[in-house]
Design a protein around this motif. Structure first.
Motif, PDB file in Angstrom:
ATOM      1  N   ALA A  27       0.092  12.805  16.250  1.00  0.00           N
ATOM      2  CA  ALA A  27       0.700  12.752  14.923  1.00  0.00           C
ATOM      3  C   ALA A  27       1.230  14.135  14.545  1.00  0.00           C
ATOM      4  O   ALA A  27       0.562  15.146  14.774  1.00  0.00           O
ATOM      5  CB  ALA A  27      -0.321  12.279  13.894  1.00  0.00           C
ATOM      6  N   GLY A  28       2.422  14.172  13.986  1.00  0.00           N
ATOM      7  CA  GLY A  28       2.980  15.433  13.522  1.00  0.00           C
ATOM      8  C   GLY A  28       3.110  16.482  14.613  1.00  0.00           C
ATOM      9  O   GLY A  28       2.930  17.671  14.350  1.00  0.00           O
ATOM     10  N   ALA A  29       3.420  16.056  15.826  1.00  0.00           N
ATOM     11  CA  ALA A  29       3.542  16.996  16.947  1.00  0.00           C
ATOM     12  C   ALA A  29       5.020  17.294  17.173  1.00  0.00           C
ATOM     13  O   ALA A  29       5.755  16.421  17.631  1.00  0.00           O
ATOM     14  CB  ALA A  29       2.912  16.412  18.208  1.00  0.00           C
TER      15      ALA A  29
ATOM     16  N   SER B  66       5.767   5.512  15.036  1.00  0.00           N
ATOM     17  CA  SER B  66       5.599   5.068  13.656  1.00  0.00           C
ATOM     18  C   SER B  66       6.031   6.199  12.729  1.00  0.00           C
ATOM     19  O   SER B  66       5.549   7.329  12.864  1.00  0.00           O
ATOM     20  CB  SER B  66       4.140   4.697  13.377  1.00  0.00           C
ATOM     21  N   VAL B  67       6.941   5.891  11.810  1.00  0.00           N
ATOM     22  CA  VAL B  67       7.426   6.873  10.839  1.00  0.00           C
ATOM     23  C   VAL B  67       6.926   6.477   9.458  1.00  0.00           C
ATOM     24  O   VAL B  67       7.233   5.389   8.966  1.00  0.00           O
ATOM     25  CB  VAL B  67       8.963   6.967  10.861  1.00  0.00           C
TER      26      VAL B  67
ATOM     27  N   ASN C  88      -3.002  12.383   8.156  1.00  0.00           N
ATOM     28  CA  ASN C  88      -4.267  11.645   8.091  1.00  0.00           C
ATOM     29  C   ASN C  88      -4.982  11.836   6.764  1.00  0.00           C
ATOM     30  O   ASN C  88      -5.794  10.990   6.361  1.00  0.00           O
ATOM     31  CB  ASN C  88      -5.189  12.037   9.239  1.00  0.00           C
ATOM     32  N   LEU C  89      -4.686  12.938   6.059  1.00  0.00           N
ATOM     33  CA  LEU C  89      -5.271  13.173   4.742  1.00  0.00           C
ATOM     34  C   LEU C  89      -4.332  12.737   3.624  1.00  0.00           C
ATOM     35  O   LEU C  89      -4.779  12.281   2.577  1.00  0.00           O
ATOM     36  CB  LEU C  89      -5.605  14.660   4.569  1.00  0.00           C
TER      37      LEU C  89
ATOM     38  N   PHE D 213      -2.579   5.650   7.797  1.00  0.00           N
ATOM     39  CA  PHE D 213      -2.904   6.252   9.087  1.00  0.00           C
ATOM     40  C   PHE D 213      -3.974   5.433   9.801  1.00  0.00           C
ATOM     41  O   PHE D 213      -3.835   5.097  10.984  1.00  0.00           O
ATOM     42  CB  PHE D 213      -3.385   7.697   8.884  1.00  0.00           C
ATOM     43  N   ASN D 214      -5.031   5.100   9.092  1.00  0.00           N
ATOM     44  CA  ASN D 214      -6.132   4.370   9.713  1.00  0.00           C
ATOM     45  C   ASN D 214      -5.698   2.985  10.197  1.00  0.00           C
ATOM     46  O   ASN D 214      -6.062   2.558  11.291  1.00  0.00           O
ATOM     47  CB  ASN D 214      -7.293   4.231   8.732  1.00  0.00           C
ATOM     48  N   SER D 215      -4.922   2.274   9.383  1.00  0.00           N
ATOM     49  CA  SER D 215      -4.506   0.933   9.784  1.00  0.00           C
ATOM     50  C   SER D 215      -3.545   0.990  10.974  1.00  0.00           C
ATOM     51  O   SER D 215      -3.609   0.141  11.873  1.00  0.00           O
ATOM     52  CB  SER D 215      -3.863   0.195   8.614  1.00  0.00           C
TER      53      SER D 215
END
Length: 293
Positions: free
Chosen positions: A119-121, A244-245, A254-255, A261-263
């Motif tokens: 994520a966010g890479a 996924s965007v 994630n925060l 994010f979790n789903s």
């Protein structure tokens, strides 16, 4: 909770919760093991969740020598944690710096990686911005080293891709900034110089990434501008990659958007566990617009 010893002799602090298939969460530059609390609370109902503090982040060891920090070392540290805890294979989930480390861990140690969430890479990957990224990274490292984490944290935490988090969740953002201010100043500077500034561009790893077999999910926020194009590149390059965007979202995914994010990650892991997250169907030819025969 406890410590594991890396293959080069450092102590890394870890925490874990739950039981079942293993997920290792790998934090970003601005975070630490605590960054994943919303994920441990959610996923530990069905998984054995492990999070750890990277080298340079208390209570893990904080080497003063910048040469003890590198992208390869960050990737190896993930697998050292996996092996030290008696795990054969794990799902790995990383944000930003942690996302890069997860991708490199899957390239370097494929036998230990069941799937990858990155994520966010993207920061520093764009070839057009390489020189700028290195320059601004050096300035960030200098600010941490000279001004100290407590003084510089509010500045770093209010960057262009962090204000989305601040606007949506001021309380959560304030806690993030406060904890960032407690980081080791030398650990932050060395991480920025040894890992962030020196890591290879994702675009320079196209051959290796095109051979990556691990099921992969890439997540980016649509206002995290310097991660969008690298996200598209990863989607096109890694055979079993999904993208996924998140709308109206920044970098601290994630925060900032914990439920989404979790789903999203939960659905991905469920498909991986069932063997349903497969390489792209060759009939889905990106050069084709409509079939004519």
């Amino acid at each position: 909770m406890g410590f594991v010893t890396t293959s080069d002799g450092l102590q890394l602090y870890y925490e874990e919760a739950g039981s079942g298939p293993v997920i290792v969460f790998v934090h970003e530059f601005g975070g630490n093991y605590w960054s994943w609390e919303p994920q441990l609370n959610y996923f530990s109902r069905r998984y054995r969740c492990i999070t750890f503090a990277a080298r340079g982040y208390a209570p893990s060891d904080i080497p003063e020598d910048v040469e003890r920090y590198s992208q390869a070392r960050a990737a190896d540290d993930i697998v050292d944690v996996i092996k030290a805890l008696g795990v054969e294979k794990a799902h790995i989930v990383g944000l930003s710096m942690g996302g890069f480390a997860c991708l490199h861990a899957a390239l370097r140690h494929p036998d230990h990686i069941q799937s990858v969430v990155a994520a966010g890479a993207g920061y520093g990957a764009e070839k057009a911005h390489e020189a700028y990224f290195k320059g601004v990274s050096e300035q960030v490292a200098k600010n941490f080293a000279e001004r100290g984490a407590k003084d510089f944290a509010p500045v770093y935490a209010s960057g262009a891709s962090r204000v989305q988090f601040q606007n949506k969740d001021p309380r959560g953002w304030a806690l993030f900034a406060e904890r960032l201010g407690q980081h080791s100043s030398i650990g932050a500077a060395n991480t920025m110089r040894g890992v962030q500034m020196r890591r290879p561009s994702l675009y320079d790893l196209e051959t290796e990434l095109s051979a990556l077999q691990a099921p992969t999910l890439v997540i980016v926020g649509d206002e995290d501008d310097h991660c969008l194009q690298p996200g598209f590149f990863l989607k096109r390059t890694i055979p079993s990659c999904g993208l996924s965007v998140f709308p109206k979202a920044g970098h601290t995914l994630n925060l900032e958007e914990p439920a989404l994010f979790n789903s999203t990650v939960s659905e991905f892991l469920a498909q991986v566990e069932l063997g349903q997250w497969k390489p792209r169907d060759p009939r889905a030819n990106p050069a084709q617009i409509m079939r004519t025969d």
